[in-house]
Design a protein around this motif. Structure first.
Motif, PDB file in Angstrom:
ATOM      1  N   THR A 172      46.681  35.098  41.271  1.00  0.00           N
ATOM      2  CA  THR A 172      46.963  34.903  39.850  1.00  0.00           C
ATOM      3  C   THR A 172      46.456  36.084  39.037  1.00  0.00           C
ATOM      4  O   THR A 172      47.149  36.580  38.130  1.00  0.00           O
ATOM      5  CB  THR A 172      46.306  33.605  39.351  1.00  0.00           C
ATOM      6  OG1 THR A 172      46.915  32.484  40.017  1.00  0.00           O
ATOM      7  CG2 THR A 172      46.478  33.441  37.842  1.00  0.00           C
ATOM      8  N   LEU A 173      45.259  36.559  39.345  1.00  0.00           N
ATOM      9  CA  LEU A 173      44.731  37.731  38.640  1.00  0.00           C
ATOM     10  C   LEU A 173      45.580  38.963  38.908  1.00  0.00           C
ATOM     11  O   LEU A 173      45.729  39.834  38.035  1.00  0.00           O
ATOM     12  CB  LEU A 173      43.282  37.989  39.057  1.00  0.00           C
ATOM     13  CG  LEU A 173      42.270  36.907  38.683  1.00  0.00           C
ATOM     14  CD1 LEU A 173      40.876  37.294  39.153  1.00  0.00           C
ATOM     15  CD2 LEU A 173      42.265  36.662  37.165  1.00  0.00           C
ATOM     16  N   ALA A 209      42.022  30.588  37.288  1.00  0.00           N
ATOM     17  CA  ALA A 209      41.879  31.365  38.520  1.00  0.00           C
ATOM     18  C   ALA A 209      40.435  31.366  39.006  1.00  0.00           C
ATOM     19  O   ALA A 209      40.176  31.263  40.209  1.00  0.00           O
ATOM     20  CB  ALA A 209      42.364  32.799  38.293  1.00  0.00           C
ATOM     21  N   CYS A 210      39.501  31.447  38.087  1.00  0.00           N
ATOM     22  CA  CYS A 210      38.084  31.436  38.461  1.00  0.00           C
ATOM     23  C   CYS A 210      37.701  30.109  39.119  1.00  0.00           C
ATOM     24  O   CYS A 210      36.984  30.086  40.126  1.00  0.00           O
ATOM     25  CB  CYS A 210      37.216  31.703  37.235  1.00  0.00           C
ATOM     26  SG  CYS A 210      37.310  33.404  36.617  1.00  0.00           S
ATOM     27  N   SER A 261      54.806  33.303  35.978  1.00  0.00           N
ATOM     28  CA  SER A 261      53.444  33.409  36.493  1.00  0.00           C
ATOM     29  C   SER A 261      52.496  32.670  35.553  1.00  0.00           C
ATOM     30  O   SER A 261      52.831  32.397  34.387  1.00  0.00           O
ATOM     31  CB  SER A 261      53.032  34.877  36.605  1.00  0.00           C
ATOM     32  OG  SER A 261      52.905  35.466  35.317  1.00  0.00           O
ATOM     33  N   TRP A 270      52.562  28.562  40.375  1.00  0.00           N
ATOM     34  CA  TRP A 270      51.808  27.702  41.286  1.00  0.00           C
ATOM     35  C   TRP A 270      52.199  27.955  42.735  1.00  0.00           C
ATOM     36  O   TRP A 270      51.349  28.220  43.582  1.00  0.00           O
ATOM     37  CB  TRP A 270      52.029  26.234  40.918  1.00  0.00           C
ATOM     38  CG  TRP A 270      51.392  25.873  39.608  1.00  0.00           C
ATOM     39  CD1 TRP A 270      52.031  25.701  38.413  1.00  0.00           C
ATOM     40  CD2 TRP A 270      50.001  25.676  39.356  1.00  0.00           C
ATOM     41  NE1 TRP A 270      51.126  25.405  37.422  1.00  0.00           N
ATOM     42  CE2 TRP A 270      49.869  25.375  37.979  1.00  0.00           C
ATOM     43  CE3 TRP A 270      48.857  25.723  40.146  1.00  0.00           C
ATOM     44  CZ2 TRP A 270      48.649  25.125  37.390  1.00  0.00           C
ATOM     45  CZ3 TRP A 270      47.631  25.470  39.566  1.00  0.00           C
ATOM     46  CH2 TRP A 270      47.537  25.169  38.202  1.00  0.00           C
ATOM     47  N   ALA A 300      44.777  31.365  31.996  1.00  0.00           N
ATOM     48  CA  ALA A 300      45.099  31.670  33.385  1.00  0.00           C
ATOM     49  C   ALA A 300      43.883  32.233  34.110  1.00  0.00           C
ATOM     50  O   ALA A 300      43.633  31.898  35.277  1.00  0.00           O
ATOM     51  CB  ALA A 300      46.259  32.666  33.452  1.00  0.00           C
ATOM     52  N   PRO A 336      51.663  32.197  44.072  1.00  0.00           N
ATOM     53  CA  PRO A 336      50.311  32.593  44.495  1.00  0.00           C
ATOM     54  C   PRO A 336      49.763  31.731  45.623  1.00  0.00           C
ATOM     55  O   PRO A 336      49.006  32.212  46.469  1.00  0.00           O
ATOM     56  CB  PRO A 336      49.487  32.405  43.212  1.00  0.00           C
ATOM     57  CG  PRO A 336      50.467  32.539  42.111  1.00  0.00           C
ATOM     58  CD  PRO A 336      51.733  31.939  42.629  1.00  0.00           C
ATOM     59  N   MET A 350      39.165  29.917  42.623  1.00  0.00           N
ATOM     60  CA  MET A 350      38.428  30.741  43.579  1.00  0.00           C
ATOM     61  C   MET A 350      37.085  30.127  43.935  1.00  0.00           C
ATOM     62  O   MET A 350      36.631  30.197  45.086  1.00  0.00           O
ATOM     63  CB  MET A 350      38.224  32.151  43.016  1.00  0.00           C
ATOM     64  CG  MET A 350      39.479  32.998  42.985  1.00  0.00           C
ATOM     65  SD  MET A 350      39.174  34.703  42.423  1.00  0.00           S
ATOM     66  CE  MET A 350      38.923  34.443  40.659  1.00  0.00           C
ATOM     67  N   HIS A 362      44.547  31.749  45.956  1.00  0.00           N
ATOM     68  CA  HIS A 362      45.512  31.487  44.878  1.00  0.00           C
ATOM     69  C   HIS A 362      45.007  32.114  43.579  1.00  0.00           C
ATOM     70  O   HIS A 362      45.780  32.721  42.818  1.00  0.00           O
ATOM     71  CB  HIS A 362      45.690  29.975  44.713  1.00  0.00           C
ATOM     72  CG  HIS A 362      46.751  29.575  43.721  1.00  0.00           C
ATOM     73  ND1 HIS A 362      46.655  29.840  42.372  1.00  0.00           N
ATOM     74  CD2 HIS A 362      47.932  28.916  43.898  1.00  0.00           C
ATOM     75  CE1 HIS A 362      47.718  29.354  41.752  1.00  0.00           C
ATOM     76  NE2 HIS A 362      48.515  28.805  42.660  1.00  0.00           N
ATOM     77  N   GLY A 363      43.719  31.978  43.312  1.00  0.00           N
ATOM     78  CA  GLY A 363      43.151  32.563  42.103  1.00  0.00           C
ATOM     79  C   GLY A 363      43.215  34.080  42.105  1.00  0.00           C
ATOM     80  O   GLY A 363      43.484  34.713  41.075  1.00  0.00           O
ATOM     81  N   ASN A 406      39.317  42.492  40.612  1.00  0.00           N
ATOM     82  CA  ASN A 406      39.967  42.562  41.918  1.00  0.00           C
ATOM     83  C   ASN A 406      39.247  43.516  42.867  1.00  0.00           C
ATOM     84  O   ASN A 406      39.354  43.391  44.083  1.00  0.00           O
ATOM     85  CB  ASN A 406      41.433  42.982  41.763  1.00  0.00           C
ATOM     86  CG  ASN A 406      42.316  41.839  41.322  1.00  0.00           C
ATOM     87  OD1 ASN A 406      42.005  40.677  41.554  1.00  0.00           O
ATOM     88  ND2 ASN A 406      43.419  42.153  40.660  1.00  0.00           N
TER      89      ASN A 406
END
Length: 306
Positions: free
Chosen positions: A197-198, A228-229, A214, A150, A224, A153, A232, A193-194, A281
């Motif tokens: 995470t990826l 992340a999605c 992570s 948390w 995860a 990222p 974002m 942040h998302g 990415n």
């Protein structure tokens, strides 16, 4: 399962860093996000670039090759034992950056960053100090916020997107940015942040063995990736709403189309998160940063909150 921490290469030990490896250590591919964010900040300030080319160039140079490059060198030095598991061919575990050269490079670039930041005025200098502290807090013990899925990222997202955006606007405006600039910069930093995470998916096995918690390690790749999605997408939805509120309908539509394409890319990602994370990415993140620049142009004439 035991983990070796012997990083001594099988080939003869070098005394000096390999030049190509030193450049690899700074990871030029990672320089783009903060450089782009600084440019977004400069655009959003609403100040004509004429007469400001020097601080514009210097800020981009500082945000990318120097501060971001320094953060990558610091991270690789502090991560050398993890990289020996995940990516043993990286410059430090492979021995191409021998001894403590990785640490010396990171420290020298930290001093260089602060020195260059001085020429950007009080706002640029202060932001540079914050960026250098954040880079070491992320990677180095005893703080090492990278251990948290948390805080780590989150810090990187704010450092890569929000801080350079704020700095670019403050340096060109020679003062504190307007509230719309601050709010938008913060939202895009939260969304990053998302993205971070990826990025952690590539180090999943080494992170698990070395106690780096992570989100892919603690939640598993599927959960995860879904989280992340959402992280974002939600800030971008808020940005779209703000643009509509500020009367920037066409810009809101452009950011909305970008988000719609990201949602499509997210469905592809979620079909196989571990394998598709590198693809996302390169695809979804490009759409994300494109929306940043559209937003920067949208708010450049908003000096106060309407």
């Amino acid at each position: 399962m035991s983990v070796t921490t012997d990083l001594t290469p099988s080939s003869p030990v070098r005394r000096w860093p390999e030049p190509a490896a030193a450049l690899t250590l700074l990871k030029p591919i990672t320089w783009f996000p903060p450089m782009w964010a600084y440019l977004c900040g400069a655009v959003s300030a609403g100040v004509a670039p004429s007469g400001h080319w020097f601080v514009l160039f210097l800020g981009v140079l500082l945000a990318g090759p120097i501060v971001c490059g320094m953060s990558q060198a610091a991270n690789d030095w502090c991560d050398r034992h993890v990289d020996a598991i995940n990516e043993p061919n990286r410059p430090i575990p492979s021995g191409r950056i021998p001894g403590r050269w990785g640490l010396w490079i990171a420290l020298a670039m930290s001093v260089l960053a602060i020195g260059i930041g001085w020429f950007l005025g009080p706002w640029g200098f202060g932001a540079t100090i914050v960026a250098v502290i954040a880079a070491w807090a992320y990677s180095a013990e005893p703080v090492r916020l990278k251990k948290s899925g948390w805080w780590g990222p989150g810090l990187v997202g704010l450092s890569y997107e929000s801080l350079p955006w704020f700095t670019g606007a403050a340096v060109l405006a020679a003062g504190a940015p307007s509230w719309p600039v601050i709010i938008v910069a913060l939202l895009y930093g939260i969304g990053a942040h998302g993205i971070m995470t990826l990025n952690d998916f590539k180090a999943l096995e080494g992170d698990r063995q070395m106690g780096v918690n992570s989100l892919p390690v603690t939640l598993g790749p599927e959960r995860a990736a879904r989280l992340a999605c959402w992280i974002m997408a939600i800030p971008q939805v808020i940005v779209i709403g703000l643009l509509l509120y500020w009367g920037r309908e066409w810009h809101a539509l452009a950011v909305g189309l970008s988000l719609a394409l990201q949602v499509w890319a997210m469905t592809v990602l979620l079909s196989d998160p571990k394998a598709r994370a590198p693809w996302y990415n390169g695809t979804g993140v490009t759409l994300y940063v494109s929306g940043m620049m559209v937003t920067a142009f949208a708010i450049r004439t908003l000096e106060t909150w309407p």
